[in-house]
Design a protein around this motif. Structure first.
Motif, mmCIF file in Angstrom:
data_model
loop_
_atom_site.group_PDB
_atom_site.id
_atom_site.type_symbol
_atom_site.label_atom_id
_atom_site.label_comp_id
_atom_site.label_asym_id
_atom_site.label_seq_id
_atom_site.Cartn_x
_atom_site.Cartn_y
_atom_site.Cartn_z
ATOM 1 N N VAL A 73 0.812 -1.225 0.000
ATOM 2 C CA VAL A 73 0.000 0.000 0.000
ATOM 3 C C VAL A 73 0.845 1.275 0.000
ATOM 4 C CG1 VAL A 73 -2.068 -1.060 1.025
ATOM 5 C CG2 VAL A 73 -0.285 -0.146 2.524
ATOM 6 N N ARG A 125 -2.115 -0.071 -6.327
ATOM 7 C CA ARG A 125 -3.476 0.396 -6.013
ATOM 8 C C ARG A 125 -3.501 1.636 -5.121
ATOM 9 N NH1 ARG A 125 -5.274 -2.768 -0.948
ATOM 10 N NH2 ARG A 125 -3.512 -4.108 -0.505
ATOM 11 N N ALA A 173 -0.300 4.995 1.714
ATOM 12 C CA ALA A 173 -1.226 4.742 2.836
ATOM 13 C C ALA A 173 -0.803 5.457 4.117
ATOM 14 C CB ALA A 173 -1.334 3.251 3.092
ATOM 15 N N ALA A 190 2.339 7.125 6.858
ATOM 16 C CA ALA A 190 3.581 6.686 7.489
ATOM 17 C C ALA A 190 3.519 5.196 7.752
ATOM 18 C CB ALA A 190 3.765 7.435 8.801
ATOM 19 N N ASP A 191 4.661 4.536 7.695
ATOM 20 C CA ASP A 191 4.701 3.108 8.018
ATOM 21 C C ASP A 191 4.526 2.967 9.530
ATOM 22 O OD1 ASP A 191 5.242 0.497 8.542
ATOM 23 O OD2 ASP A 191 6.859 0.335 7.068
ATOM 24 N N ALA A 192 3.315 2.560 9.917
ATOM 25 C CA ALA A 192 2.993 2.541 11.347
ATOM 26 C C ALA A 192 3.854 1.539 12.111
ATOM 27 C CB ALA A 192 1.509 2.246 11.541
ATOM 28 N N GLY A 243 0.213 10.475 6.039
ATOM 29 C CA GLY A 243 1.401 11.062 5.401
ATOM 30 C C GLY A 243 1.275 11.113 3.887
ATOM 31 N N PRO A 245 -6.454 9.896 8.501
ATOM 32 C CA PRO A 245 -7.051 9.008 9.507
ATOM 33 C C PRO A 245 -6.200 8.844 10.764
ATOM 34 C CG PRO A 245 -5.997 7.700 7.804
ATOM 35 C CD PRO A 245 -5.749 9.142 7.445
ATOM 36 N N LEU A 253 -5.454 6.024 14.662
ATOM 37 C CA LEU A 253 -4.265 5.321 15.174
ATOM 38 C C LEU A 253 -3.727 6.016 16.427
ATOM 39 C CD1 LEU A 253 -2.267 4.397 11.927
ATOM 40 C CD2 LEU A 253 -3.475 2.853 13.450
ATOM 41 N N ARG A 308 -5.731 -7.036 10.927
ATOM 42 C CA ARG A 308 -5.204 -7.489 9.635
ATOM 43 C C ARG A 308 -4.550 -8.865 9.720
ATOM 44 N NH1 ARG A 308 -6.532 -2.646 9.821
ATOM 45 N NH2 ARG A 308 -7.258 -1.627 7.936
HETATM 46 C C1 LIG Z 1 3.181 11.607 10.049
HETATM 47 C C2 LIG Z 1 2.270 10.674 9.404
HETATM 48 C C3 LIG Z 1 1.458 9.840 10.132
HETATM 49 C C4 LIG Z 1 0.659 8.833 9.439
HETATM 50 O O1 LIG Z 1 0.584 8.784 8.240
HETATM 51 S S1 LIG Z 1 -0.144 7.690 10.413
HETATM 52 C C5 LIG Z 1 -0.778 6.517 9.243
HETATM 53 C C6 LIG Z 1 -2.039 7.010 8.588
HETATM 54 N N1 LIG Z 1 -2.519 6.040 7.662
HETATM 55 C C7 LIG Z 1 -3.483 5.155 7.948
HETATM 56 O O2 LIG Z 1 -4.021 5.145 9.039
HETATM 57 C C8 LIG Z 1 -3.881 4.192 6.865
HETATM 58 C C9 LIG Z 1 -3.909 2.801 7.391
HETATM 59 N N2 LIG Z 1 -4.223 1.832 6.366
HETATM 60 C C10 LIG Z 1 -5.464 1.617 5.891
HETATM 61 O O3 LIG Z 1 -6.416 2.277 6.227
HETATM 62 C C11 LIG Z 1 -5.653 0.480 4.940
HETATM 63 O O4 LIG Z 1 -4.610 -0.411 5.118
HETATM 64 C C12 LIG Z 1 -5.706 0.902 3.446
HETATM 65 C C13 LIG Z 1 -7.002 1.691 3.190
HETATM 66 C C14 LIG Z 1 -4.504 1.728 3.075
HETATM 67 C C15 LIG Z 1 -5.715 -0.382 2.563
HETATM 68 O O5 LIG Z 1 -6.757 -1.220 2.948
HETATM 69 P P1 LIG Z 1 -6.821 -2.722 2.372
HETATM 70 O O6 LIG Z 1 -6.739 -2.681 0.909
HETATM 71 O O7 LIG Z 1 -8.040 -3.339 2.999
HETATM 72 O O8 LIG Z 1 -5.512 -3.449 2.875
HETATM 73 P P2 LIG Z 1 -5.079 -3.784 4.381
HETATM 74 O O9 LIG Z 1 -5.315 -5.228 4.633
HETATM 75 O O10 LIG Z 1 -5.660 -2.826 5.338
HETATM 76 O O11 LIG Z 1 -3.506 -3.494 4.330
HETATM 77 C C16 LIG Z 1 -2.652 -4.244 3.489
HETATM 78 C C17 LIG Z 1 -1.323 -4.434 4.222
HETATM 79 O O12 LIG Z 1 -0.734 -3.150 4.382
HETATM 80 C C18 LIG Z 1 -0.419 -2.942 5.745
HETATM 81 N N3 LIG Z 1 -0.581 -1.493 6.033
HETATM 82 C C19 LIG Z 1 -1.585 -0.706 5.671
HETATM 83 N N4 LIG Z 1 -1.381 0.549 6.062
HETATM 84 C C20 LIG Z 1 -0.203 0.550 6.701
HETATM 85 C C21 LIG Z 1 0.570 1.565 7.356
HETATM 86 N N5 LIG Z 1 0.150 2.847 7.415
HETATM 87 N N6 LIG Z 1 1.738 1.199 7.905
HETATM 88 C C22 LIG Z 1 2.172 -0.079 7.835
HETATM 89 N N7 LIG Z 1 1.492 -1.086 7.240
HETATM 90 C C23 LIG Z 1 0.325 -0.758 6.674
HETATM 91 C C24 LIG Z 1 -1.425 -3.792 6.503
HETATM 92 O O13 LIG Z 1 -0.976 -4.090 7.800
HETATM 93 C C25 LIG Z 1 -1.513 -5.016 5.626
HETATM 94 O O14 LIG Z 1 -0.379 -5.801 5.923
HETATM 95 P P3 LIG Z 1 -0.474 -7.401 5.829
HETATM 96 O O15 LIG Z 1 -0.800 -7.706 4.403
HETATM 97 O O16 LIG Z 1 0.853 -7.874 6.282
HETATM 98 O O17 LIG Z 1 -1.578 -7.827 6.732
#
Ligand SMILES: C/C=C/C(=O)SCCNC(=O)CCNC(=O)[C@H](O)C(C)(C)COP(=O)(O)OP(=O)(O)OC[C@H]1O[C@@H](n2cnc3c(N)ncnc32)[C@H](O)[C@@H]1OP(=O)(O)O
Length: 689
Positions: A21, A54, A58, A60-62, A99, A121, A125, A268
């Motif tokens: 993502v 796609r 998504a 920052a890498d949480a 991010g 979002p 988190l 997840r």
């Molecule tokens: C300073 C900045 C701060 C920030 O940015 S904080 C982070 C803000 N972002 C979020 O909160 C977004 C979190 N992610 C999501 O909402 C969803 O994901 C998506 C809508 C992007 C995609 O949804 P779907 O297609 O259903 O896939 P999936 O099963 O949720 O995720 C696929 C794999 O991607 C990993 N992943 C998703 N987002 C993150 C992330 N932000 N950091 C690290 N990993 C992430 C998951 O864990 C999973 O992993 P696996 O396939 O191993 O189960």
């Protein structure tokens, strides 16, 4: 590869490429920073930034949030993009979250694909935007929309992003569209940091605070986000960014963010266990037996996932009721905008209601949601096994009954499992997948595949009274009833649990769902109840008076014609009378006492559930409690919360309670072991360590 770049004449193309993502980890940040310098050195006239696959990005890498921040930091990368001589254009091909959205906001222009979404979002988190989101977003969309977007964390679809001014255009091919922007137009667009911040509007901010405080119940991130947005409005850009970053970093390492990350990743990770040796059956048609609220909800959830459903009732009258129940759910979903007219027609076409089992003959999966009685269930399973193919998988949605006893009545018990949905079945995300003594791997694999198709959170459970969730719930209610007879009141208990973070306390919740099912369970348990165990009959008295909850106008509370909850002196009288007859000398419990006892009772029961192998892991119990029972998500679920208290401390507190009642408060061996070994419950495993 995390970021790729190439040039075509004087245009640079940069792509974030970090499957699945495009989370923004250290390598992506470094790649973007290198790309800024590269574009400047190459004297490019613009850079078009997009995401591979796609997602755009998504966020920052949480996974990095558990450690110290690693350079280069995202705010520095975005400053470099925004202040570069080469203008960057974000071509938002898929989700741009957190991010990812912040990167886009630091670009000079943003063009989004029609199916993409953009949002912040972070509060979900437990953090706030930490790379300029709270500072740039109000400048782009105004204060009101910025407050809404940041405090709810809900992403915007492309059309809404355009309407609010967050993006400049919606285009089928955002990269092509970014290429087509005339150079003079791009030159006219000022960097977001140079836009004026909206004026402080005290009433808007106060209203946002009030809304968040009412909704978030103890969760801090959204309230802190409002503080930071407000603070940034009249500060120089750099100063506003610094404040945002400081709060982001503070929250990132805090308890709530850790808990919310735990739930995010546990959700997840909820998948079919590795040891399953069979593939799932291919399912296109499902038989659902029983068209009450639960059965109709299950049928609708299945139809939402593109499955065809035969909903079987006992007679024509039942079928008519089931038809009404399904129609009501479809209309409500339509009214809420969850489906459109075509979607509603599709659901109606997919769900056929009948009183003839043979109409379900083509189904390879059946889900029974009939009346909660062993005789009824066994009769239904007998008819299903006659009507359906001999390899069809037969599931029961029972909440409490013994699946092995149901299976034992069939020639092939390996086909039987529990699929325990939660009401409303089309909305609640939890699905307990219950494994009977003889359940085959194929049946379990089919259950997990179905959960995935329905986008539910599957948790494997073993057979016991109530499986995972309802067994913990029974203990919670038992502990609450004991508090009641020993000195508390329904409203004091409810208030303490709302303060803890539940949307409602145990008594209000019972009034909403009805008192009769728990009553029937207690009667079923009469024969096997430990005679040493204290039994509080207050709920039985209420049921005997016809007080079944809100639907009868009274239960633990009384309800006005408009549904307002009123404390009822009759309940107090019943409690006092029962206390007197049990010889209890009542005492006063503080909110803290109440919360402590109820939470400790649940933790102890959950640990027994782990010990008996009914649940596979502490994380599974967290998922059950958060997604099925309203345990505050920001506390990370029941056993994550327990780990914040520590097993030793829990054992100490349980030890004090067990002096009062050694039977009810018998300490779970898992807790004793963890306390002894200084081990987190999250790390406890049945296998030899
Ligand atoms: C300073 C900045 C701060 C920030 O940015 S904080 C982070 C803000 N972002 C979020 O909160 C977004 C979190 N992610 C999501 O909402 C969803 O994901 C998506 C809508 C992007 C995609 O949804 P779907 O297609 O259903 O896939 P999936 O099963 O949720 O995720 C696929 C794999 O991607 C990993 N992943 C998703 N987002 C993150 C992330 N932000 N950091 C690290 N990993 C992430 C998951 O864990 C999973 O992993 P696996 O396939 O191993 O189960």
């Amino acid at each position: 590869m995390s970021v790729t770049k190439h040039r075509d004449k004087d245009i640079g193309f940069v792509e974030i490429d970090n499957p699945p993502v495009n989370a923004i980890g250290q390598a992506v940040r470094q790649g973007l920073l290198d790309a800024v310098r590269w574009a400047e050195q190459e004297r490019l006239t613009r850079v078009i930034l997009t995401g591979h696959g796609r997602a755009f990005a998504a966020g920052a890498d949480a996974r990095e949030f558990d450690g110290a921040p690693i350079e280069p930091h995202l705010p520095d990368v975005l400053n470099a993009i925004e202040t570069s001589d080469v203008p960057w254009v974000a071509a938002i091909n898929g989700v741009a979250l957190g991010g990812g959205a912040e990167i886009a906001m630091a670009c000079r222009m943003r063009i989004i694909a029609p199916g993409a979404q953009i949002g912040l979002p972070e509060v979900t988190l437990g953090v706030i935007p930490g790379a300029g989101g709270t500072v740039r977003l109000p400048r782009l969309v105004g204060l009101s929309d910025a407050l809404e977007i940041i405090t709810t964390g809900k992403p915007l679809v492309a059309a809404d992003a355009l309407r609010t001014g967050l993006v400049h255009a919606v285009e089928d091919d955002p990269v092509d569209a970014a290429l087509a922007i005339p150079g003079e137009t791009l030159a006219c667009i000022v960097p977001t940091r140079e836009l004026p911040a909206p004026k402080t509007d005290i009433s808007l901010i106060a209203a946002a605070r009030e809304k968040v405080a009412a909704k978030s119940r103890g969760q801090v991130a959204a309230l802190r986000a409002i503080d930071v947005i407000e603070h940034g409005l009249d500060k120089p850009f750099g100063q506003a960014l610094s404040m945002e970053r400081a709060v982001f970093l503070e929250l990132r390492s805090g308890e709530q963010a850790r808990a919310l990350r735990h739930v995010f990743f546990a959700e997840r990770a909820a998948k079919a266990p590795d040891w399953l040796r069979s593939d799932p059956a291919e399912i296109a048609r499902v038989a659902v037996v029983g068209g009450g609220t639960m059965g109709a909800g299950i049928a609708y959830a299945l139809s939402n996932a593109g499955l065809t459903v035969t909903l079987v009732e006992t007679d024509a009258e039942g079928a008519a009721r089931a038809t009404d129940n399904v129609a009501r759910i479809i209309e409500t979903s339509l009214g809420r905008g969850l489906i459109d007219r075509a979607g509603a027609d599709d659901r109606r076409r997919r769900i056929g209601v009948t009183d003839d089992y043979s109409a379900a003959g083509g189904a390879r999966l059946a889900i029974e949601a009939a009346f909660e009685s062993m005789d009824v269930k066994r009769a239904v399973f007998a008819r299903l096994s006659e009507a359906l193919p001999s390899d069809a998988i037969l599931a029961t949605n029972t909440s409490y009954l013994d699946i092995d006893e149901i299976a034992a009545s069939l020639p092939d018990p390996t086909r039987v499992l529990g699929l325990h949905f939660f009401a409303p079945a089309h909305i609640m995300k939890l699905l307990e997948i219950v494994r009977g003594a003889k359940t085959s791997d194929a049946a379990l694999a089919t259950g997990f595949a179905l959960a995935k198709r329905l986008r539910k959170v599957p948790v494997l459970a073993g057979v016991c009274d109530g499986f995972i969730g309802n067994r913990i719930l029974s203990r919670y209610r038992e502990a609450a009833d004991t508090l009641l007879i020993d000195g508390s009141t329904p409203s004091a208990v409810d208030a303490a649990m709302v303060e803890f973070g539940y949307a409602m306390g145990p008594y209000e919740a019972q009034d909403l769902s009805g008192l009769e099912i728990a009553h029937a369970n207690r009667r079923r348990q009469d024969a096997t109840r430990d005679p040493q165990r204290r039994y509080v009959p207050i709920a039985d008295r209420l049921v005997a008076l016809g007080r079944l909850g809100k639907k009868t106008g009274a239960g633990w509370y009384r309800y006005s014609d408009t549904g307002t909850r009123i404390e009822d002196p009759i309940v107090t009288d019943i409690v006092l009378a029962e206390a007197r007859s049990a010889g209890v000398s009542r005492t006063v419990f503080s909110a803290e006492d109440i919360r402590d006892r109820l939470v400790l009772a649940m933790i102890n029961e959950a640990c027994d559930i782990l010990h008996e192998g009914i649940a596979q892991s502490a994380a599974d119990i967290d998922l059950v409690t958060v997604f099925g029972y309203g345990f505050p998500r920001w506390r990370g679920g029941l056993l994550h919360h327990a780990d914040t208290l520590g097993a030793a401390e829990i054992v100490r507190r349980l030890g004090a309670l067990s002096l009062e009642d050694p039977v009810a408060w018998k300490i779970s061996p898992v807790l004793l072991e963890c306390a002894n070994d200084n081990l987190e419950l999250a790390k406890w495993t049945r296998a030899p360590r």
